[in-house]
Design a protein around this motif. Structure first.
Motif, PDB file in Angstrom:
ATOM      1  N   GLU A 157       0.873  -1.175   0.000  1.00 52.01           N
ATOM      2  CA  GLU A 157       0.000   0.000   0.000  1.00 52.01           C
ATOM      3  C   GLU A 157       0.904   1.217   0.000  1.00 52.01           C
ATOM      4  OE1 GLU A 157      -2.303  -0.324   3.535  1.00 52.01           O
ATOM      5  OE2 GLU A 157      -3.621  -1.870   2.730  1.00 52.01           O
ATOM      6  N   GLY A 158       0.472   2.272  -0.630  1.00 52.72           N
ATOM      7  CA  GLY A 158       1.277   3.476  -0.692  1.00 52.72           C
ATOM      8  C   GLY A 158       0.816   4.540   0.286  1.00 52.72           C
ATOM      9  N   GLU A 159       1.342   5.727   0.077  1.00 51.81           N
ATOM     10  CA  GLU A 159       1.025   6.870   0.935  1.00 51.81           C
ATOM     11  C   GLU A 159      -0.419   7.332   0.762  1.00 51.81           C
ATOM     12  OE1 GLU A 159       3.994  10.098   0.291  1.00 51.81           O
ATOM     13  OE2 GLU A 159       4.966   8.566  -0.943  1.00 51.81           O
ATOM     14  N   TYR A 160      -0.906   7.259  -0.450  1.00 49.94           N
ATOM     15  CA  TYR A 160      -2.204   7.839  -0.790  1.00 49.94           C
ATOM     16  C   TYR A 160      -3.335   7.378   0.145  1.00 49.94           C
ATOM     17  CZ  TYR A 160      -5.529  10.078  -3.961  1.00 49.94           C
ATOM     18  OH  TYR A 160      -6.496  10.893  -4.498  1.00 49.94           O
ATOM     19  N   PRO A 161      -3.483   6.055   0.358  1.00 46.69           N
ATOM     20  CA  PRO A 161      -4.559   5.622   1.266  1.00 46.69           C
ATOM     21  C   PRO A 161      -4.385   6.137   2.703  1.00 46.69           C
ATOM     22  CG  PRO A 161      -3.703   3.750   0.033  1.00 46.69           C
ATOM     23  CD  PRO A 161      -2.804   4.909  -0.258  1.00 46.69           C
ATOM     24  N   GLU A 162      -3.153   6.341   3.103  1.00 50.00           N
ATOM     25  CA  GLU A 162      -2.908   6.858   4.453  1.00 50.00           C
ATOM     26  C   GLU A 162      -3.332   8.327   4.545  1.00 50.00           C
ATOM     27  OE1 GLU A 162      -2.392   4.700   6.600  1.00 50.00           O
ATOM     28  OE2 GLU A 162      -1.393   3.068   5.537  1.00 50.00           O
ATOM     29  N   PHE A 163      -3.130   9.089   3.468  1.00 53.19           N
ATOM     30  CA  PHE A 163      -3.611  10.476   3.462  1.00 53.19           C
ATOM     31  C   PHE A 163      -5.142  10.520   3.472  1.00 53.19           C
ATOM     32  CE2 PHE A 163       0.704  11.623   1.781  1.00 53.19           C
ATOM     33  CZ  PHE A 163       1.032  12.546   2.771  1.00 53.19           C
ATOM     34  N   ILE A 164      -5.779   9.587   2.759  1.00 49.75           N
ATOM     35  CA  ILE A 164      -7.244   9.501   2.821  1.00 49.75           C
ATOM     36  C   ILE A 164      -7.675   9.251   4.264  1.00 49.75           C
ATOM     37  CG2 ILE A 164      -9.276   8.129   2.168  1.00 49.75           C
ATOM     38  CD1 ILE A 164      -7.932   7.644  -0.558  1.00 49.75           C
ATOM     39  N   ALA A 165      -6.991   8.336   4.928  1.00 46.69           N
ATOM     40  CA  ALA A 165      -7.314   8.042   6.330  1.00 46.69           C
ATOM     41  C   ALA A 165      -7.152   9.289   7.196  1.00 46.69           C
ATOM     42  CB  ALA A 165      -6.440   6.907   6.850  1.00 46.69           C
ATOM     43  N   LEU A 166      -6.116  10.076   6.936  1.00 49.28           N
ATOM     44  CA  LEU A 166      -5.908  11.305   7.712  1.00 49.28           C
ATOM     45  C   LEU A 166      -7.047  12.300   7.489  1.00 49.28           C
ATOM     46  CD1 LEU A 166      -2.051  11.791   7.427  1.00 49.28           C
ATOM     47  CD2 LEU A 166      -3.361  11.360   9.517  1.00 49.28           C
ATOM     48  N   VAL A 167      -7.520  12.406   6.262  1.00 48.85           N
ATOM     49  CA  VAL A 167      -8.671  13.284   5.994  1.00 48.85           C
ATOM     50  C   VAL A 167      -9.877  12.800   6.787  1.00 48.85           C
ATOM     51  CG1 VAL A 167     -10.357  13.998   4.234  1.00 48.85           C
ATOM     52  CG2 VAL A 167      -7.907  14.067   3.723  1.00 48.85           C
ATOM     53  N   ASN A 168     -10.158  11.517   6.702  1.00 52.02           N
ATOM     54  CA  ASN A 168     -11.360  10.996   7.347  1.00 52.02           C
ATOM     55  C   ASN A 168     -11.248  11.007   8.867  1.00 52.02           C
ATOM     56  OD1 ASN A 168     -12.709  10.772   4.955  1.00 52.02           O
ATOM     57  ND2 ASN A 168     -12.221   8.614   4.662  1.00 52.02           N
ATOM     58  N   TYR A 169     -10.087  10.680   9.395  1.00 53.80           N
ATOM     59  CA  TYR A 169      -9.898  10.779  10.848  1.00 53.80           C
ATOM     60  C   TYR A 169      -9.988  12.234  11.312  1.00 53.80           C
ATOM     61  CZ  TYR A 169      -8.639   5.933  12.063  1.00 53.80           C
ATOM     62  OH  TYR A 169      -8.666   4.583  12.323  1.00 53.80           O
ATOM     63  N   SER A 170      -9.497  13.168  10.498  1.00 46.20           N
ATOM     64  CA  SER A 170      -9.620  14.586  10.858  1.00 46.20           C
ATOM     65  C   SER A 170     -11.089  14.975  10.942  1.00 46.20           C
ATOM     66  CB  SER A 170      -8.907  15.474   9.833  1.00 46.20           C
ATOM     67  OG  SER A 170      -7.516  15.273   9.863  1.00 46.20           O
ATOM     68  N   ALA A 171     -11.879  14.547   9.973  1.00 48.35           N
ATOM     69  CA  ALA A 171     -13.317  14.838   9.999  1.00 48.35           C
ATOM     70  C   ALA A 171     -13.970  14.208  11.225  1.00 48.35           C
ATOM     71  CB  ALA A 171     -13.981  14.345   8.710  1.00 48.35           C
ATOM     72  N   ILE A 172     -13.590  12.987  11.531  1.00 44.62           N
ATOM     73  CA  ILE A 172     -14.125  12.311  12.713  1.00 44.62           C
ATOM     74  C   ILE A 172     -13.732  13.081  13.980  1.00 44.62           C
ATOM     75  CG2 ILE A 172     -13.831  10.241  14.146  1.00 44.62           C
ATOM     76  CD1 ILE A 172     -13.800   8.644  11.447  1.00 44.62           C
ATOM     77  N   ALA A 173     -12.483  13.518  14.058  1.00 40.59           N
ATOM     78  CA  ALA A 173     -12.030  14.283  15.227  1.00 40.59           C
ATOM     79  C   ALA A 173     -12.832  15.578  15.357  1.00 40.59           C
ATOM     80  CB  ALA A 173     -10.537  14.580  15.119  1.00 40.59           C
ATOM     81  N   LEU A 174     -13.071  16.243  14.245  1.00 42.20           N
ATOM     82  CA  LEU A 174     -13.853  17.481  14.282  1.00 42.20           C
ATOM     83  C   LEU A 174     -15.288  17.218  14.732  1.00 42.20           C
ATOM     84  CD1 LEU A 174     -12.371  19.069  11.057  1.00 42.20           C
ATOM     85  CD2 LEU A 174     -12.125  19.983  13.386  1.00 42.20           C
ATOM     86  N   ILE A 175     -15.845  16.098  14.281  1.00 41.50           N
ATOM     87  CA  ILE A 175     -17.186  15.722  14.748  1.00 41.50           C
ATOM     88  C   ILE A 175     -17.149  15.485  16.252  1.00 41.50           C
ATOM     89  CG2 ILE A 175     -18.976  13.926  14.682  1.00 41.50           C
ATOM     90  CD1 ILE A 175     -18.208  13.547  11.658  1.00 41.50           C
ATOM     91  N   GLN A 176     -16.154  14.745  16.696  1.00 39.54           N
ATOM     92  CA  GLN A 176     -16.050  14.441  18.124  1.00 39.54           C
ATOM     93  C   GLN A 176     -15.897  15.717  18.955  1.00 39.54           C
ATOM     94  OE1 GLN A 176     -17.334  11.552  18.066  1.00 39.54           O
ATOM     95  NE2 GLN A 176     -15.818  10.328  19.163  1.00 39.54           N
ATOM     96  N   CYS A 177     -15.164  16.681  18.432  1.00 37.92           N
ATOM     97  CA  CYS A 177     -14.990  17.959  19.142  1.00 37.92           C
ATOM     98  C   CYS A 177     -16.315  18.703  19.284  1.00 37.92           C
ATOM     99  CB  CYS A 177     -13.986  18.850  18.407  1.00 37.92           C
ATOM    100  SG  CYS A 177     -12.270  18.344  18.547  1.00 37.92           S
ATOM    101  N   SER A 178     -17.226  18.454  18.358  1.00 41.48           N
ATOM    102  CA  SER A 178     -18.501  19.185  18.367  1.00 41.48           C
ATOM    103  C   SER A 178     -19.605  18.453  19.122  1.00 41.48           C
ATOM    104  CB  SER A 178     -18.962  19.439  16.923  1.00 41.48           C
ATOM    105  OG  SER A 178     -19.396  18.235  16.306  1.00 41.48           O
ATOM    106  N   LYS A 179     -19.325  17.245  19.578  1.00 38.02           N
ATOM    107  CA  LYS A 179     -20.354  16.443  20.241  1.00 38.02           C
ATOM    108  C   LYS A 179     -19.889  16.051  21.641  1.00 38.02           C
ATOM    109  CE  LYS A 179     -23.236  14.037  18.140  1.00 38.02           C
ATOM    110  NZ  LYS A 179     -24.554  14.673  18.185  1.00 38.02           N
ATOM    111  N   THR A 180     -20.839  15.705  22.465  1.00 36.04           N
ATOM    112  CA  THR A 180     -20.545  15.227  23.811  1.00 36.04           C
ATOM    113  C   THR A 180     -19.933  13.830  23.727  1.00 36.04           C
ATOM    114  OG1 THR A 180     -22.446  16.461  24.620  1.00 36.04           O
ATOM    115  CG2 THR A 180     -21.581  14.737  26.065  1.00 36.04           C
ATOM    116  N   PRO A 181     -18.863  13.573  24.478  1.00 39.88           N
ATOM    117  CA  PRO A 181     -18.282  12.220  24.468  1.00 39.88           C
ATOM    118  C   PRO A 181     -19.322  11.169  24.873  1.00 39.88           C
ATOM    119  CG  PRO A 181     -16.833  13.754  25.602  1.00 39.88           C
ATOM    120  CD  PRO A 181     -18.122  14.485  25.344  1.00 39.88           C
ATOM    121  N   THR A 182     -19.157   9.978  24.334  1.00 38.52           N
ATOM    122  CA  THR A 182     -20.116   8.903  24.597  1.00 38.52           C
ATOM    123  C   THR A 182     -19.399   7.557  24.572  1.00 38.52           C
ATOM    124  OG1 THR A 182     -22.222   7.933  23.906  1.00 38.52           O
ATOM    125  CG2 THR A 182     -20.765   8.663  22.157  1.00 38.52           C
ATOM    126  N   THR A 183     -20.049   6.564  25.131  1.00 38.42           N
ATOM    127  CA  THR A 183     -19.535   5.197  25.055  1.00 38.42           C
ATOM    128  C   THR A 183     -20.483   4.315  24.252  1.00 38.42           C
ATOM    129  OG1 THR A 183     -20.591   4.663  27.159  1.00 38.42           O
ATOM    130  CG2 THR A 183     -18.265   5.358  27.233  1.00 38.42           C
TER     131      THR A 183
END
Length: 182
Positions: A63-89
């Motif tokens: 696997e190359g770098e490209y899929p890892e950058f996609i993961a960084l985009v999606n994890y960044s979006a997830i982190a931003l969502i998490q920052c905007s919502k109350t933590p949960t289990t």
């Protein structure tokens, strides 16, 4: 007249969104149970892997770098969502809400990119992908420090600004990688 960078940016974001949606269909919004430091650590692993791939000629996983950058985009979006919502289990959002929140935070990052890209005069186009990876790693280390300081900062922009930057730098890296292929 449409800016070519905006078209390239949108195209890459569509690719990232499609993968996000496919994984959301497979797993649901299970990422909602992640605490922010866990997401940051996942992103750290991705950034370190990109740098390792750049530094090593032999890759044991094909696997190359490209899929890892996609993961960084999606994890960044997830982190931003998490920052905007109350933590949960528990998984407390459905598919449609997850996509809506993803789109909202991606759009915020896109609007920020437009402003910064204007002010910086597309300087990223003259950067190496390796330098972008280094910047992302530095931003992740900054976020880790902010998290270790319980979110308190004196003069820095905080975690949210860094997540936006990581998202945008990742897209820039993917655009550059796509251009190298041509």
């Amino acid at each position: 007249m449409q800016n070519p960078t905006f078209d390239q940016f949108s195209s890459v974001l569509t690719e990232c969104r499609n993968l996000f949606i496919d994984k959301l269909k497979d797993y649901g919004a299970t990422w909602r149970v992640f605490r922010l430091p866990s997401i940051t650590d996942q992103m750290y692993i991705k950034a370190k892997r990109i740098i390792s791939l750049q530094n090593n000629e032999v890759h044991l996983i094909d696997e190359g770098e490209y899929p890892e950058f996609i993961a960084l985009v999606n994890y960044s979006a997830i982190a931003l969502i998490q920052c905007s919502k109350t933590p949960t289990t528990s998984i407390d959002i459905n598919f449609d809400e997850a996509v809506k929140l993803y789109d909202l935070h991606i759009q915020e990052a896109f609007e920020l990119m437009k402003k910064k890209n204007h002010d910086y005069g597309e300087a990223w186009r003259n950067m190496r992908v390796s330098s972008i990876a280094d910047l992302i790693l530095v931003k992740l280390l900054r976020i880790k420090q902010i998290e270790d300081n319980n979110g308190n900062t004196i003069v820095s922009e905080g975690a949210v600004g860094n997540y936006h930057d990581i998202l945008n730098y990742s897209v820039f890296a993917m655009i550059l990688l796509n251009e190298e292929k041509k």
